[in-house]
Design an enzyme around this catalytic site. Structure first.
Site, PDB file in Angstrom:
ATOM      1  N   GLY A  10     -40.896  38.645  35.689  1.00  0.00           N
ATOM      2  CA  GLY A  10     -42.152  39.235  36.335  1.00  0.00           C
ATOM      3  C   GLY A  10     -41.863  40.821  35.921  1.00  0.00           C
ATOM      4  O   GLY A  10     -41.081  41.270  35.397  1.00  0.00           O
ATOM      5  N   SER A  17     -35.369  41.101  41.704  1.00  0.00           N
ATOM      6  CA  SER A  17     -33.949  41.175  42.017  1.00  0.00           C
ATOM      7  C   SER A  17     -33.797  40.745  43.418  1.00  0.00           C
ATOM      8  O   SER A  17     -32.797  40.196  43.779  1.00  0.00           O
ATOM      9  CB  SER A  17     -33.620  42.977  41.721  1.00  0.00           C
ATOM     10  OG  SER A  17     -33.643  43.086  40.474  1.00  0.00           O
ATOM     11  N   ASP A  37     -32.047  44.527  33.428  1.00  0.00           N
ATOM     12  CA  ASP A  37     -31.414  45.991  34.037  1.00  0.00           C
ATOM     13  C   ASP A  37     -29.855  45.844  33.675  1.00  0.00           C
ATOM     14  O   ASP A  37     -29.352  46.973  33.503  1.00  0.00           O
ATOM     15  CB  ASP A  37     -31.723  45.965  35.499  1.00  0.00           C
ATOM     16  CG  ASP A  37     -33.113  46.440  35.689  1.00  0.00           C
ATOM     17  OD1 ASP A  37     -33.720  46.947  34.866  1.00  0.00           O
ATOM     18  OD2 ASP A  37     -33.639  46.174  36.793  1.00  0.00           O
TER      19      ASP A  37
END
Length: 178
Positions: A10, A17, A37
């Site tokens: 997404g 997260s 990330d």
């Protein structure tokens, strides 16, 4: 015995997260959360803002260089190997290349039990979430809201615009445990 993999794709601030954390709470056993990330944080600072690495433009545009793409391929294959050695993994990803990005992950995760989940969120809502965060470049959420889903095939799509991450996690868990 192979582990299972859940790929959450997404745009920025879509809720991936938070959803991954909820999944860790509702799924049995140990699930590792790894994603773009985590990968970017592992890069040396020189590659976190360079033509060879990754650049975040002032408008939210993200561009990647050859070194980044080579290491990203190694990263995704490494995640696949972790699952092949028994780790359950939730991949928190942003498919900037749409279907091409999914193809890279399909190759890395070949032969594994993978659940592909599209995490959608209205661009205006994602943009509002983005403004509330200090770790995002303004504009990423709006640019990525639809881009990351172009040509991508999913087993399930969830929308965090009006549905809580815990409710979305229960939907995903039902498929994993089904």
């Amino acid at each position: 015995m192979n582990g299972q993999v859940i790929v959450l794709n997404g745009g920025s601030s879509a809720g991936k997260s938070s959803l991954a954390r909820q999944l860790q709470n509702v799924l049995p056993g140990v699930w590792l959360t790894l994603g773009v990330d985590t990968f970017i944080e592992a890069l040396p600072p020189a590659l976190q803002s360079s033509d060879a690495g990754v650049n975040f433009g002032p408008d939210g545009q993200v561009t990647t260089g050859e070194t980044f793409r080579r290491l990203d391929m190694a990263w995704s294959r490494g995640v696949g190997e972790m699952a092949r050695h028994g780790a359950n993994v939730i991949v928190d990803e942003v498919f900037l290349g749409g279907a091409d990005s999914q193809a890279r992950w399909l190759s890395a995760l070949e032969g594994l039990n993978v659940l592909w989940v599209g995490v959608k969120c209205d661009a205006a809502v994602a943009e509002r979430r983005e403004l509330e965060r200090v770790d995002r470049v303004v504009g990423m959420a709006r640019l990525q809201a639809e881009l990351v889903h172009q040509g991508v095939r999913y087993d399930l799509e969830v929308d965090t615009t009006h549905t809580s991450t815990s409710a979305c996690a229960r939907q995903i868990a039902a498929l994993v445990l089904g």
